[in-house]
Scaffold this motif. Structure first.
Motif, PDB file in Angstrom:
ATOM      1  N   LYS A 214      34.719  47.901  32.173  1.00  7.29           N
ATOM      2  CA  LYS A 214      34.577  47.689  33.616  1.00  7.29           C
ATOM      3  C   LYS A 214      35.088  46.310  34.017  1.00  7.29           C
ATOM      4  N   PHE A 215      34.841  45.297  33.170  1.00  8.40           N
ATOM      5  CA  PHE A 215      35.278  43.937  33.509  1.00  8.40           C
ATOM      6  C   PHE A 215      36.799  43.833  33.497  1.00  8.40           C
ATOM      7  N   PHE A 216      37.433  44.348  32.429  1.00  4.03           N
ATOM      8  CA  PHE A 216      38.883  44.180  32.288  1.00  4.03           C
ATOM      9  C   PHE A 216      39.691  45.196  33.091  1.00  4.03           C
ATOM     10  N   LYS A 217      39.098  46.346  33.414  1.00  2.00           N
ATOM     11  CA  LYS A 217      39.837  47.373  34.145  1.00  2.00           C
ATOM     12  C   LYS A 217      39.564  47.364  35.647  1.00  2.00           C
ATOM     13  N   ILE A 218      38.410  46.802  36.046  1.00  2.00           N
ATOM     14  CA  ILE A 218      38.060  46.806  37.476  1.00  2.00           C
ATOM     15  C   ILE A 218      37.877  45.389  38.007  1.00  2.00           C
ATOM     16  N   THR A 219      36.903  44.659  37.426  1.00  2.00           N
ATOM     17  CA  THR A 219      36.550  43.341  37.971  1.00  2.00           C
ATOM     18  C   THR A 219      37.736  42.383  37.956  1.00  2.00           C
ATOM     19  N   LEU A 220      38.353  42.216  36.806  1.00  2.00           N
ATOM     20  CA  LEU A 220      39.432  41.235  36.680  1.00  2.00           C
ATOM     21  C   LEU A 220      40.640  41.573  37.560  1.00  2.00           C
ATOM     22  N   PRO A 221      41.133  42.842  37.545  1.00  2.00           N
ATOM     23  CA  PRO A 221      42.263  43.141  38.447  1.00  2.00           C
ATOM     24  C   PRO A 221      41.929  42.954  39.917  1.00  2.00           C
ATOM     25  N   MET A 222      40.708  43.339  40.329  1.00  2.00           N
ATOM     26  CA  MET A 222      40.344  43.210  41.736  1.00  2.00           C
ATOM     27  C   MET A 222      40.138  41.752  42.139  1.00  2.00           C
ATOM     28  N   LEU A 223      39.884  40.890  41.155  1.00  2.00           N
ATOM     29  CA  LEU A 223      39.662  39.464  41.442  1.00  2.00           C
ATOM     30  C   LEU A 223      40.942  38.639  41.381  1.00  2.00           C
ATOM     31  N   THR A 224      42.065  39.244  41.029  1.00  2.00           N
ATOM     32  CA  THR A 224      43.293  38.461  40.858  1.00  2.00           C
ATOM     33  C   THR A 224      43.704  37.679  42.115  1.00  2.00           C
ATOM     34  N   PRO A 225      43.490  38.183  43.347  1.00  2.00           N
ATOM     35  CA  PRO A 225      43.802  37.332  44.504  1.00  2.00           C
ATOM     36  C   PRO A 225      42.958  36.059  44.538  1.00  2.00           C
ATOM     37  N   SER A 226      41.668  36.177  44.191  1.00  2.00           N
ATOM     38  CA  SER A 226      40.804  34.990  44.141  1.00  2.00           C
ATOM     39  C   SER A 226      41.223  34.066  43.007  1.00  2.00           C
ATOM     40  N   ILE A 227      41.599  34.644  41.869  1.00  2.00           N
ATOM     41  CA  ILE A 227      42.064  33.832  40.738  1.00  2.00           C
ATOM     42  C   ILE A 227      43.322  33.076  41.131  1.00  2.00           C
ATOM     43  N   PHE A 228      44.231  33.751  41.804  1.00  2.00           N
ATOM     44  CA  PHE A 228      45.483  33.122  42.235  1.00  2.00           C
ATOM     45  C   PHE A 228      45.207  31.964  43.181  1.00  2.00           C
ATOM     46  N   PHE A 229      44.335  32.188  44.156  1.00  2.00           N
ATOM     47  CA  PHE A 229      43.994  31.142  45.125  1.00  2.00           C
ATOM     48  C   PHE A 229      43.340  29.947  44.438  1.00  2.00           C
ATOM     49  N   ASN A 230      42.377  30.215  43.567  1.00  3.13           N
ATOM     50  CA  ASN A 230      41.701  29.132  42.841  1.00  3.13           C
ATOM     51  C   ASN A 230      42.661  28.386  41.920  1.00  3.13           C
ATOM     52  N   LEU A 231      43.562  29.125  41.298  1.00  2.19           N
ATOM     53  CA  LEU A 231      44.506  28.496  40.367  1.00  2.19           C
ATOM     54  C   LEU A 231      45.400  27.500  41.084  1.00  2.19           C
TER      55      LEU A 231
END
Length: 309
Positions: A214-231
């Motif tokens: 669930k983390f690698f298939k759902i949470t992480l992909p759905m969070l990529t916009p937030s990861i990009f912004f934070n990065l």
């Protein structure tokens, strides 16, 4: 037949012109425009001009062409060491800070009565982290007789290491301080986690997916916009780091913690070489701009936007 003459257009008074949405927009944006020109655009233009001069603040600038840039790249051996230290700090601290922020956000995503309190507590270091007071406190914590060694001795580990006096450990005390300031990234991750549709997790559970799936298939992909912004934000913040190095270690030992911003400041105001300092600033703008450009160009390969589904 005579053509009927059109009635002359009535001229609007000044009060009528100001009493429009367009005028109101200009009025509200005017403070930002004035501030941007006075504190951003004009100073940046002046610094770009000064980067081609020999300027010590006390005397008039003397145009020397690209001599500052040639000196920076070919004659100043300390420049490349400082640049390398800064790159090492950024590429170690930024990923660790984002990992810590995501881990804490996932712990806080389940709302409880004390969630607001915990969020405020975890966000507090981000507000105080760059202050001189925290830097002095951090310096005392990692001294030979500081809290860190005392705690290690209390659990049976004999240690009297001067963490700030060794090249291999001094930089990591500053990296740990940067990781500790994860609050702003944590709040953005927390907001992103709350936007993930619950039905995705429900469907995954019905398909027999475990926590890691669930983390690698759902949470992480759905969070990529937030990861990009934070990065992007944390990358820029990392290159601007100043207080940690200037107060805690003063760039030592042997320039192992002298950050780029500190060296730029020293050249500009300690060694009275403002022209050279301006050249260093524009080189850093170029580096940050290049890294940001690469991230924006690569986002279509790893950042998932739900609307693109």
């Amino acid at each position: 037949m005579k053509q009927t003459e059109k009635p002359p257009k009535s001229k609007k008074t000044l009060a009528q012109k100001l009493n429009t949405e367009k005028a109101a927009g200009y009025v509200f944006i005017l403070p930002f425009i004035i501030g941007f020109l006075a504190f951003m655009a004009v100073p940046m233009a002046l610094s770009f001009g000064f980067s081609f001069t020999r300027y010590n603040i006390l005397e008039s600038p003397v145009f020397i062409g690209i001599e500052n840039y040639v000196t920076m790249f070919t004659k100043d051996a300390k420049f490349w060491k400082v640049f390398g230290v800064t790159m090492y700090y950024v590429f170690c601290s930024v990923p660790l800070r984002l990992i810590m922020a995501l881990a804490v956000a996932m712990l806080l995503v389940r709302g409880t009565k004390a969630s607001g309190f915990y969020r405020a507590v975890y966000y507090l270091p981000s507000i105080m982290g760059s202050s001189v007071a925290v830097a002095i406190l951090w310096k005392r914590m990692f001294s030979g007789d500081g809290v860190i060694n005392t705690m290690l001795q209390a659990i049976g580990i004999p240690c009297s290491t001067a963490w700030l006096g060794r090249s291999d450990t001094a930089i990591w005390t500053l990296i740990i301080l940067a990781v500790w300031q994860f609050g702003s990234s944590m709040l953005i991750f927390l907001s992103g986690l709350k936007q993930i549709p619950v039905n995705l997790y429900e469907a995954a559970i019905m398909d027999g997916a475990g926590g890691f799936q669930k983390f690698f298939k759902i949470t992480l992909p759905m969070l990529t916009p937030s990861i990009f912004f934070n990065l992007i934000n944390q990358l820029i913040t990392g290159f601007m780091a100043f207080t940690q190095s200037y107060i805690i270690t003063q760039g030592g030992p042997r320039d192992s913690t002298r950050f780029y911003a500190v060296y730029m400041y020293q050249n500009s105001f300690t060694y009275n070489k403002l022209g050279y300092g301006c050249a260093m600033a524009w080189f850093m703008i170029l580096v940050i701009g290049l890294l940001t450009f690469i991230l924006f160009k690569s986002q279509n390969k790893w950042v998932y936007y739900e609307s693109e589904g």
